[in-house]
Design a protein around this motif. Structure first.
Motif, PDB file in Angstrom:
ATOM      1  N   ARG A  40       1.042  -0.980  -0.241  1.00 25.58           N
ATOM      2  CA  ARG A  40       0.140  -0.026   0.013  1.00 25.58           C
ATOM      3  C   ARG A  40       0.998   1.196  -0.069  1.00 25.58           C
ATOM      4  NH1 ARG A  40      -5.136   0.715   4.124  1.00 25.58           N
ATOM      5  NH2 ARG A  40      -5.737   3.069   3.350  1.00 25.58           N
ATOM      6  N   ILE A  41       1.002   2.136  -1.003  1.00 26.36           N
ATOM      7  CA  ILE A  41       1.578   3.190  -1.266  1.00 26.36           C
ATOM      8  C   ILE A  41       0.839   4.482  -0.686  1.00 26.36           C
ATOM      9  CG2 ILE A  41       3.138   4.372  -2.841  1.00 26.36           C
ATOM     10  CD1 ILE A  41       3.391   1.743  -4.197  1.00 26.36           C
ATOM     11  N   ASN A  42       1.132   5.253  -0.020  1.00 24.92           N
ATOM     12  CA  ASN A  42       0.646   6.533   0.257  1.00 24.92           C
ATOM     13  C   ASN A  42       1.223   7.564  -0.331  1.00 24.92           C
ATOM     14  OD1 ASN A  42      -0.465   8.796   1.495  1.00 24.92           O
ATOM     15  ND2 ASN A  42      -1.019   7.740   3.533  1.00 24.92           N
ATOM     16  N   GLY A  51       8.308  17.521   1.381  1.00 24.27           N
ATOM     17  CA  GLY A  51       8.083  19.056   1.330  1.00 24.27           C
ATOM     18  C   GLY A  51       7.138  19.627   0.272  1.00 24.27           C
ATOM     19  N   LEU A  52       6.375  18.441  -0.316  1.00 28.78           N
ATOM     20  CA  LEU A  52       5.416  18.897  -1.313  1.00 28.78           C
ATOM     21  C   LEU A  52       3.932  18.605  -0.651  1.00 28.78           C
ATOM     22  CD1 LEU A  52       7.295  16.991  -4.125  1.00 28.78           C
ATOM     23  CD2 LEU A  52       7.389  19.497  -3.733  1.00 28.78           C
ATOM     24  N   LYS A  53       3.093  19.206  -1.572  1.00 28.63           N
ATOM     25  CA  LYS A  53       1.684  19.175  -0.982  1.00 28.63           C
ATOM     26  C   LYS A  53       0.840  18.223  -1.979  1.00 28.63           C
ATOM     27  CE  LYS A  53       0.903  22.890   1.796  1.00 28.63           C
ATOM     28  NZ  LYS A  53      -0.028  23.942   2.373  1.00 28.63           N
ATOM     29  N   MET A  54       0.073  17.240  -1.554  1.00 30.56           N
ATOM     30  CA  MET A  54      -0.691  16.652  -2.574  1.00 30.56           C
ATOM     31  C   MET A  54      -2.076  16.068  -2.080  1.00 30.56           C
ATOM     32  SD  MET A  54       0.687  12.869  -4.405  1.00 30.56           S
ATOM     33  CE  MET A  54      -0.037  12.096  -5.599  1.00 30.56           C
ATOM     34  N   LEU A  55      -3.018  16.122  -2.650  1.00 34.23           N
ATOM     35  CA  LEU A  55      -4.533  15.675  -2.080  1.00 34.23           C
ATOM     36  C   LEU A  55      -4.196  14.236  -1.642  1.00 34.23           C
ATOM     37  CD1 LEU A  55      -6.802  17.203  -4.749  1.00 34.23           C
ATOM     38  CD2 LEU A  55      -6.383  17.914  -2.121  1.00 34.23           C
ATOM     39  N   PRO A  56      -4.822  13.642  -0.796  1.00 32.43           N
ATOM     40  CA  PRO A  56      -4.955  12.183  -0.493  1.00 32.43           C
ATOM     41  C   PRO A  56      -4.909  11.346  -1.623  1.00 32.43           C
ATOM     42  CG  PRO A  56      -6.350  13.271   1.117  1.00 32.43           C
ATOM     43  CD  PRO A  56      -5.937  14.306  -0.106  1.00 32.43           C
ATOM     44  N   THR A  57      -3.892  10.441  -1.883  1.00 31.14           N
ATOM     45  CA  THR A  57      -3.731   9.425  -3.171  1.00 31.14           C
ATOM     46  C   THR A  57      -2.919   8.336  -2.502  1.00 31.14           C
ATOM     47  OG1 THR A  57      -3.637  11.539  -4.409  1.00 31.14           O
ATOM     48  CG2 THR A  57      -2.895   9.397  -5.310  1.00 31.14           C
ATOM     49  N   GLN A  58      -3.752   6.969  -2.832  1.00 26.93           N
ATOM     50  CA  GLN A  58      -3.177   5.942  -2.367  1.00 26.93           C
ATOM     51  C   GLN A  58      -3.257   4.804  -3.179  1.00 26.93           C
ATOM     52  OE1 GLN A  58      -3.396   4.643   1.801  1.00 26.93           O
ATOM     53  NE2 GLN A  58      -4.145   6.590   2.366  1.00 26.93           N
ATOM     54  N   LEU A  59      -2.297   3.756  -3.559  1.00 29.12           N
ATOM     55  CA  LEU A  59      -2.335   2.664  -4.090  1.00 29.12           C
ATOM     56  C   LEU A  59      -2.226   1.346  -3.553  1.00 29.12           C
ATOM     57  CD1 LEU A  59      -2.133   2.017  -7.315  1.00 29.12           C
ATOM     58  CD2 LEU A  59       0.369   1.613  -7.168  1.00 29.12           C
ATOM     59  N   LEU A  60      -3.208   0.625  -3.712  1.00 28.09           N
ATOM     60  CA  LEU A  60      -3.149  -0.766  -3.251  1.00 28.09           C
ATOM     61  C   LEU A  60      -2.775  -1.750  -3.861  1.00 28.09           C
ATOM     62  CD1 LEU A  60      -3.880  -1.977  -0.328  1.00 28.09           C
ATOM     63  CD2 LEU A  60      -6.075  -2.564  -1.238  1.00 28.09           C
ATOM     64  N   ILE A  61      -1.870  -2.809  -4.010  1.00 34.96           N
ATOM     65  CA  ILE A  61      -1.459  -3.816  -4.762  1.00 34.96           C
ATOM     66  C   ILE A  61      -1.879  -5.029  -4.304  1.00 34.96           C
ATOM     67  CG2 ILE A  61       0.485  -4.728  -5.929  1.00 34.96           C
ATOM     68  CD1 ILE A  61       2.020  -1.949  -5.638  1.00 34.96           C
ATOM     69  N   LEU A  62      -2.608  -5.785  -4.988  1.00 40.55           N
ATOM     70  CA  LEU A  62      -3.356  -6.912  -4.319  1.00 40.55           C
ATOM     71  C   LEU A  62      -3.295  -7.918  -5.419  1.00 40.55           C
ATOM     72  CD1 LEU A  62      -6.947  -6.595  -3.741  1.00 40.55           C
ATOM     73  CD2 LEU A  62      -5.679  -4.965  -5.144  1.00 40.55           C
ATOM     74  N   ALA A  90      -8.443  11.331  -3.611  1.00 40.25           N
ATOM     75  CA  ALA A  90      -9.384  12.656  -3.235  1.00 40.25           C
ATOM     76  C   ALA A  90      -9.417  13.649  -4.421  1.00 40.25           C
ATOM     77  CB  ALA A  90      -9.304  13.248  -1.921  1.00 40.25           C
ATOM     78  N   ASP A  91     -10.380  14.254  -4.806  1.00 40.11           N
ATOM     79  CA  ASP A  91     -10.439  15.522  -5.764  1.00 40.11           C
ATOM     80  C   ASP A  91     -10.701  16.854  -4.920  1.00 40.11           C
ATOM     81  OD1 ASP A  91     -13.345  15.920  -5.198  1.00 40.11           O
ATOM     82  OD2 ASP A  91     -13.997  14.884  -6.887  1.00 40.11           O
ATOM     83  N   ALA A  92     -10.533  17.890  -5.715  1.00 42.35           N
ATOM     84  CA  ALA A  92     -10.510  19.096  -4.947  1.00 42.35           C
ATOM     85  C   ALA A  92     -11.465  19.575  -4.074  1.00 42.35           C
ATOM     86  CB  ALA A  92     -10.309  20.418  -5.812  1.00 42.35           C
TER      87      ALA A  92
END
Length: 137
Positions: A40-42, A51-62, A90-92
């Motif tokens: 699971r990559i966050n 030091g960067l901003k990003m909306l919540p985004t994760q990848l699940l490998i299964l 998550a979008d804006a």
């Protein structure tokens, strides 16, 4: 609501909860079905650490060796897309979405026998259950 980009083979579903909760549910459901959660990559957390901003985004490998191995035996190059991956973001507007490659797209991309689509076809139902549930089932 769901969308499917036939050109890219990506299915996109709206999720009723946030990124963390949706992937938590997906992990729980996958494990209950005997699947392996490989990683699971966050991405947002990793971005913040840099030091960067990003909306919540994760990848699940299964996936499942029982399901995936026959595909890789038939066409070794399919291992580029296996195990399966589900992206939640998550979008804006703070709405959560999940996306994944369709089994049909993977079959077209790699040319494994159509009969083997059944080995990975259950992903959509699993993702749909995780996207619409209010708590782990």
């Amino acid at each position: 609501m769901s969308t499917h980009d036939a050109e890219t083979g990506i299915k996109i579903l709206a999720a009723s909860g946030g990124v963390d909760a949706t992937l938590d549910r997906l992990e729980t459901l996958a494990k209950k079905r005997g699947m392996t959660v490989f990683a699971r990559i966050n991405f947002a957390k990793d971005a913040a650490a840099a030091g960067l901003k990003m909306l919540p985004t994760q990848l699940l490998i299964l996936g499942s060796p029982v399901g995936g191995t026959p595909l890789m035996v038939a066409v070794p190059g399919v291992a580029l897309d296996l195990p399966l991956k589900v992206l939640a973001w998550a979008d804006a507007s703070d709405r959560c979405w999940v996306s994944f490659n369709t089994p049909e797209y993977l079959q077209q991309r790699h040319g494994f026998p159509e009969a083997l689509i059944a080995n990975i076809a259950g992903l959509e139902k699993l993702v749909q259950a995780a996207a619409t549930a209010s708590d782990p089932a």
